[in-house]
Design an enzyme around this catalytic site. Structure first.
Site, PDB file in Angstrom:
ATOM      1  N   GLU A  80      34.035  43.033  36.961  1.00  0.00           N
ATOM      2  CA  GLU A  80      35.486  42.773  37.031  1.00  0.00           C
ATOM      3  C   GLU A  80      35.977  43.218  38.390  1.00  0.00           C
ATOM      4  O   GLU A  80      35.345  44.051  39.028  1.00  0.00           O
ATOM      5  CB  GLU A  80      36.242  43.651  36.013  1.00  0.00           C
ATOM      6  CG  GLU A  80      35.947  43.387  34.583  1.00  0.00           C
ATOM      7  CD  GLU A  80      36.403  44.567  33.707  1.00  0.00           C
ATOM      8  OE1 GLU A  80      37.341  45.301  34.073  1.00  0.00           O
ATOM      9  OE2 GLU A  80      35.781  44.738  32.662  1.00  0.00           O
TER      10      GLU A  80
ATOM     11  N   LYS B 165      38.192  45.425  40.808  1.00  0.00           N
ATOM     12  CA  LYS B 165      38.821  46.745  40.712  1.00  0.00           C
ATOM     13  C   LYS B 165      40.208  46.609  41.311  1.00  0.00           C
ATOM     14  O   LYS B 165      40.371  46.402  42.508  1.00  0.00           O
ATOM     15  CB  LYS B 165      38.001  47.776  41.486  1.00  0.00           C
ATOM     16  CG  LYS B 165      38.528  49.179  41.312  1.00  0.00           C
ATOM     17  CD  LYS B 165      37.590  50.174  41.957  1.00  0.00           C
ATOM     18  CE  LYS B 165      37.981  51.613  41.664  1.00  0.00           C
ATOM     19  NZ  LYS B 165      39.330  51.939  42.083  1.00  0.00           N
TER      20      LYS B 165
ATOM     21  N   ASP C  61      43.877  47.609  42.517  1.00  0.00           N
ATOM     22  CA  ASP C  61      44.380  48.824  43.150  1.00  0.00           C
ATOM     23  C   ASP C  61      45.750  49.192  42.586  1.00  0.00           C
ATOM     24  O   ASP C  61      46.786  48.891  43.154  1.00  0.00           O
ATOM     25  CB  ASP C  61      44.458  48.601  44.666  1.00  0.00           C
ATOM     26  CG  ASP C  61      44.543  49.921  45.403  1.00  0.00           C
ATOM     27  OD1 ASP C  61      44.302  50.967  44.766  1.00  0.00           O
ATOM     28  OD2 ASP C  61      44.851  49.908  46.601  1.00  0.00           O
TER      29      ASP C  61
ATOM     30  N   TYR D  28      41.826  46.108  30.183  1.00  0.00           N
ATOM     31  CA  TYR D  28      40.368  45.983  30.138  1.00  0.00           C
ATOM     32  C   TYR D  28      39.684  46.756  29.015  1.00  0.00           C
ATOM     33  O   TYR D  28      38.496  46.615  28.824  1.00  0.00           O
ATOM     34  CB  TYR D  28      39.726  46.310  31.494  1.00  0.00           C
ATOM     35  CG  TYR D  28      40.289  47.536  32.205  1.00  0.00           C
ATOM     36  CD1 TYR D  28      40.038  48.811  31.739  1.00  0.00           C
ATOM     37  CD2 TYR D  28      41.056  47.380  33.351  1.00  0.00           C
ATOM     38  CE1 TYR D  28      40.542  49.921  32.404  1.00  0.00           C
ATOM     39  CE2 TYR D  28      41.563  48.479  34.020  1.00  0.00           C
ATOM     40  CZ  TYR D  28      41.311  49.757  33.543  1.00  0.00           C
ATOM     41  OH  TYR D  28      41.813  50.841  34.192  1.00  0.00           O
TER      42      TYR D  28
ATOM     43  N   LYS E 153      32.921  49.953  45.966  1.00  0.00           N
ATOM     44  CA  LYS E 153      34.107  49.913  46.830  1.00  0.00           C
ATOM     45  C   LYS E 153      33.811  49.100  48.070  1.00  0.00           C
ATOM     46  O   LYS E 153      32.820  49.366  48.758  1.00  0.00           O
ATOM     47  CB  LYS E 153      34.471  51.344  47.266  1.00  0.00           C
ATOM     48  CG  LYS E 153      35.068  52.188  46.174  1.00  0.00           C
ATOM     49  CD  LYS E 153      36.562  51.933  46.099  1.00  0.00           C
ATOM     50  CE  LYS E 153      37.350  53.087  45.613  1.00  0.00           C
ATOM     51  NZ  LYS E 153      37.761  54.147  46.261  1.00  0.00           N
TER      52      LYS E 153
ATOM     53  N   CYS F  43      69.288  42.278  74.053  1.00  0.00           N
ATOM     54  CA  CYS F  43      68.269  41.423  73.435  1.00  0.00           C
ATOM     55  C   CYS F  43      67.221  40.996  74.468  1.00  0.00           C
ATOM     56  O   CYS F  43      67.575  40.485  75.535  1.00  0.00           O
ATOM     57  CB  CYS F  43      68.926  40.197  72.816  1.00  0.00           C
ATOM     58  SG  CYS F  43      67.726  38.999  72.206  1.00  0.00           S
TER      59      CYS F  43
ATOM     60  N   CYS G 252      67.771  36.921  74.958  1.00  0.00           N
ATOM     61  CA  CYS G 252      68.980  36.320  75.529  1.00  0.00           C
ATOM     62  C   CYS G 252      69.836  37.317  76.298  1.00  0.00           C
ATOM     63  O   CYS G 252      70.841  36.932  76.902  1.00  0.00           O
ATOM     64  CB  CYS G 252      69.813  35.675  74.431  1.00  0.00           C
ATOM     65  SG  CYS G 252      70.592  36.886  73.359  1.00  0.00           S
TER      66      CYS G 252
ATOM     67  N   CYS H 210      70.385  41.503  67.268  1.00  0.00           N
ATOM     68  CA  CYS H 210      71.026  40.810  68.375  1.00  0.00           C
ATOM     69  C   CYS H 210      72.184  40.044  67.748  1.00  0.00           C
ATOM     70  O   CYS H 210      71.983  39.302  66.789  1.00  0.00           O
ATOM     71  CB  CYS H 210      70.034  39.833  69.008  1.00  0.00           C
ATOM     72  SG  CYS H 210      70.843  38.590  70.023  1.00  0.00           S
TER      73      CYS H 210
ATOM     74  N   CYS I 172      71.400  32.921  70.268  1.00  0.00           N
ATOM     75  CA  CYS I 172      70.149  33.427  70.843  1.00  0.00           C
ATOM     76  C   CYS I 172      69.006  32.447  70.519  1.00  0.00           C
ATOM     77  O   CYS I 172      68.788  32.101  69.360  1.00  0.00           O
ATOM     78  CB  CYS I 172      69.853  34.807  70.268  1.00  0.00           C
ATOM     79  SG  CYS I 172      68.275  35.467  70.781  1.00  0.00           S
TER      80      CYS I 172
HETATM   81  S1  IVH Z   1      37.457  51.054  33.997  1.00  0.00           S
HETATM   82  C1  IVH Z   1      36.205  55.316  32.585  1.00  0.00           C
HETATM   83  N1  IVH Z   1      38.092  48.755  35.170  1.00  0.00           N
HETATM   84  O1  IVH Z   1      39.850  52.514  38.922  1.00  0.00           O
HETATM   85  C2  IVH Z   1      36.644  53.944  32.837  1.00  0.00           C
HETATM   86  N2  IVH Z   1      39.023  50.771  36.022  1.00  0.00           N
HETATM   87  O2  IVH Z   1      38.140  54.608  39.985  1.00  0.00           O
HETATM   88  C3  IVH Z   1      37.553  53.781  33.990  1.00  0.00           C
HETATM   89  N3  IVH Z   1      40.507  50.477  37.914  1.00  0.00           N
HETATM   90  O3  IVH Z   1      40.968  55.084  36.796  1.00  0.00           O
HETATM   91  C4  IVH Z   1      38.353  52.574  33.991  1.00  0.00           C
HETATM   92  N4  IVH Z   1      40.365  48.284  38.014  1.00  0.00           N
HETATM   93  O4  IVH Z   1      42.612  53.193  37.395  1.00  0.00           O
HETATM   94  C5  IVH Z   1      38.243  50.097  35.148  1.00  0.00           C
HETATM   95  N5  IVH Z   1      38.602  46.692  36.093  1.00  0.00           N
HETATM   96  C6  IVH Z   1      38.747  48.019  36.079  1.00  0.00           C
HETATM   97  C7  IVH Z   1      39.570  48.697  36.998  1.00  0.00           C
HETATM   98  C8  IVH Z   1      39.675  50.079  36.937  1.00  0.00           C
HETATM   99  C9  IVH Z   1      40.907  49.377  38.536  1.00  0.00           C
HETATM  100  C10 IVH Z   1      40.910  51.854  38.288  1.00  0.00           C
HETATM  101  C11 IVH Z   1      41.323  52.724  37.115  1.00  0.00           C
HETATM  102  C12 IVH Z   1      40.361  53.879  37.141  1.00  0.00           C
HETATM  103  C13 IVH Z   1      39.903  53.876  38.570  1.00  0.00           C
HETATM  104  C14 IVH Z   1      38.531  54.516  38.679  1.00  0.00           C
END
Ligand code: IVH
Length: 676
Positions: free
Chosen positions: A114, A116, A118, A227, A315, A407, A410, A425, A430
């Site tokens: 999946e 990740k 942010d 998830y 990451k 400016c 102009c 400005c 302008c």
């Molecule tokens: S699984 C123990 N799935 O990443 C299971 N986490 O670095 C942890 N996160 O605390 C969660 N996308 O906030 C999972 N597809 C995803 C995620 C995800 C983002 C975040 C989540 C977690 C952190 C861990």
């Protein structure tokens, strides 16, 4: 209960609204216009207002945010919400996989990959298919109750789809994120309000989720991707893939970019694929999470004190690099706002050469403490302009940046209004402003004139063919044919596209005029409320403020725009060119107060100003900002001021809150008689 009973209609409306929220916020595939959606919502709100016994916390009307609180209650999690171990490169991922293989003693296994996201994680509890409570991750063992704030997240279902999850009570876990667009808009608003910008969408999302006032959360437009599906802290189903599918079927938002992987090679392919594709997503992703699919295998692999042994977060390398800030140049935008832009010694950041970064405004430069000559850390995320994260090393011969007093394009006057982050400005002629306004006018979300981009606008300006947006509608084919790299086919296409844009709806035209503080949303509100450009142009400040969300600052800006002679001339030329000046007017509600105009003043004993306004409007009445001979009634509360005096002077009837309730035919506690 009869077929047309309010209870039945309320339920019908809720189902319909839930369905459209689902299409819009979960599937991103709306089927009705915002105006139609708002109309259904208003009908439901009116019915709930009139029938207190039909109100419910899981009604779609409750997404707007309830009462502010003093703080958050701590809630223990059903099982720890732990973190994930990271793999920072392919080697570390191989080591993780080798550990899994050896712990499972050669058994076959599968991964689910999946993205990740942010954001920040949150648990949501459901009972009998209804949303009950939401808790932030906190320290992983105890989080904070953010139920009221979470209710405002449109992609979090308040009721799940029937029978998809059979257990009476369950918990979902997932990630709360803010989309890049909402983030950019929020920061622009903060600029305008003179507030510091948020550094990234995650911080902005975290601030929004923990806001004491739920209406703040609602305005920030968060999203919730789920998830996990748990019961009493343990997975409800035996496979993670199946969990995701079940969540989808129950109406939860699950990120669609996921894949079942037979082994490490499949997983690596998914990771490589998304390394660049992630730039195209509307939200930020910083990696890929791989989880063992079988819950039984997950349990055997177990956990360390911090993280599961059955999952890993790969990451992506941070797209950051240090380089020298060689200069700061000032760019002039379409409203005349000056934006300092950093000129950098070109540097490769994650495969892209970067030589420019935005600095937004003077406050941002002060916040970073950056000076010309410093070595700075820059970061690129998504397809947005790179930004400076911080000063990495102060330059030996550093020199501070000063906003120019005239400016750079102009030579016109520069002003910075108090409370605003931007300097502007003020010369409306302008050339830099003209260029940017033309580009804005032609852009996809505004008048959508395909083919009218940077290169063409620059040529039109250089040859003096266009001096304002109205000139576009007088361009002739042979004028275009004289331009460089312009064939017959593209020239006639552009003329055709300009022609077509004449029928764009009023809201787009209003946005295209470039009135400061009138963007897409405000333009739509104005078009819906007033129905025509002439009505907006003629409306005094108080009347403009009668439209939702239009405050004194925006109203003043609109007034100023239409009071300028050259703008009025421009409007007349656009009228002659045949652009749409009217919008289909949203049918006004007929009710007890239709045709009456109210002015509210002072503090009412039970209703807030907004609640009183909503009730009056729900009954078909209008609420105005100031007293005039057109006012039908003034509703006065405690500490009523000059409006009350003015009403008395004009002999306008004054009522208290009880008087208003009497007109609304509804007792002061807001409850109607029971139907049973
Ligand atoms: S699984 C123990 N799935 O990443 C299971 N986490 O670095 C942890 N996160 O605390 C969660 N996308 O906030 C999972 N597809 C995803 C995620 C995800 C983002 C975040 C989540 C977690 C952190 C861990």
């Amino acid at each position: 209960m009869t077929k047309h009973s309010p209870a039945k209609r309320v339920e019908e409306l809720r189902r319909e609204l839930e369905h459209h929220e689902y299409l819009y916020y979960v599937l991103d595939r709306p089927e009705i216009s915002d105006t139609d959606f708002d109309r259904l919502m208003r009908e439901l709100r009116d019915l709930e207002e009139a029938h207190a016994d039909l109100r419910s916390p899981d009604s779609p009307t409750q997404r707007v945010g309830g009462q502010p609180r003093e703080g958050f209650v701590k809630v223990p999690h059903s099982s720890p919400m732990l973190s994930l171990d990271n793999a920072l490169n392919e080697q570390e991922l191989r080591e993780f996989d080798a550990r899994v293989r050896s712990l499972l003693k050669g058994e076959p296994y599968q991964y689910v990959a999946e993205l990740k996201l942010d954001g920040l994680s949150m648990a949501a509890y459901y009972g009998v298919g209804r949303f009950k409570q939401a808790v932030t991750r906190g320290d992983g063992r105890v989080g904070e109750d953010v139920t009221e704030n979470a209710r405002t997240i449109r992609s979090l279902p308040l009721r799940t789809k029937k029978d998809r999850i059979t257990s009476e009570s369950f918990e979902v876990r997932g990630e709360v994120v803010m989309q890049r667009r909402s983030f950019e808009r929020l920061n622009e608003e903060r600029d305008q309000a003179g507030l510091a910008r948020f550094a990234n969408p995650r911080n902005a999302a975290a601030g929004a989720l923990r806001a004491l006032d739920p209406s703040v959360t609602a305005a920030r437009q968060l999203d919730y991707f789920t998830y996990f599906l748990l019961q009493d802290g343990r997975p409800l189903l035996s496979s993670h893939w199946q969990t995701l599918e079940t969540l989808v079927a129950a109406g939860f938002k699950v990120n669609s970019h996921r894949r079942k992987c037979g082994g490490l090679d499949d997983l690596l392919e998914f990771i490589r694929e998304w390394e660049t594709k992630r730039d195209t997503l509307p939200y930020e992703t910083d990696g890929v999470v791989a989880k063992i699919d079988s819950v039984e295998q997950q349990e055997r692999l177990g956990w360390t004190s911090k993280a599961p042994r059955w999952a890993i977060a790969f990451k992506y390398p941070a797209r950051q690099a240090s380089t020298v800030l060689e200069n700061i140049e000032v760019q002039v935008g379409r409203t005349g706002s000056l934006t300092p832009v950093a000129h950098l010694k070109p540097v490769n950041v994650g495969g892209v050469t970067v030589s420019r970064a935005t600095l937004h405004n003077e406050d941002e430069i002060a916040r970073l403490g950056v000076q010309i000559g410093d070595t700075v850390l820059i970061e690129r995320s998504g397809d947005v302009i790179p930004k400076i994260v911080r000063v990495a090393e102060e330059g030996k011969h550093r020199r501070p940046f000063r906003m120019p007093s005239s400016c750079p394009v102009c030579g016109g006057h520069i002003v910075r209004e108090s409370g605003e982050a931007a300097s502007r400005c003020i010369n409306t002629n302008c050339p830099a402003r003209l260029r940017e306004s033309l580009l804005h006018f032609a852009s996809r979300r505004v008048m959508d004139i395909d083919g009218l981009g940077d290169a063409l606008v620059d040529q039109l300006l250089a040859r003096g063919l266009v001096h304002n947006i109205a000139d576009l509608y007088e361009l002739k084919l042979d004028q275009l044919l004289e331009l460089e790299r312009m064939g017959e086919k593209s020239a006639s296409k552009i003329i055709h596209n300009i022609d077509d844009s004449r029928s764009q709806p009023l809201a787009r035209l209003l946005n295209g005029l470039g009135i400061p503080f009138v963007g897409e949303r405000t333009a739509q509100i104005l078009a819906d409320h007033f129905g025509s450009l002439d009505a907006i142009a003629a409306a005094p400040i108080e009347v403009l403020q009668e439209a939702t969300e239009i405050g004194p600052k925006v109203a003043d800006s609109i007034r100023q725009f239409f009071s300028e002679k050259r703008n009025r001339e421009l409007i007349e030329r656009l009228r002659t060119a045949g652009l749409s000046f009217t919008a289909p007017k949203v049918a006004k509600k007929q009710g007890l107060l239709t045709g009456l105009t109210f002015v509210l003043t002072g503090t009412l004993p039970t209703l807030s100003r907004d609640e009183a306004k909503t009730r009056i409007e729900a009954a078909g009445g209008k609420v105005a900002g100031s007293v005039s001979s057109k006012t039908s009634y003034v509703i006065a509360g405690e500490d009523a001021g000059s409006k009350l005096d003015k009403a008395r002077g004009l002999n306008i009837p004054v009522l208290d809150e009880a008087g208003l309730f009497a007109m609304l035919d509804s007792p002061p506690d807001g409850k109607t008689q029971s139907h049973s």
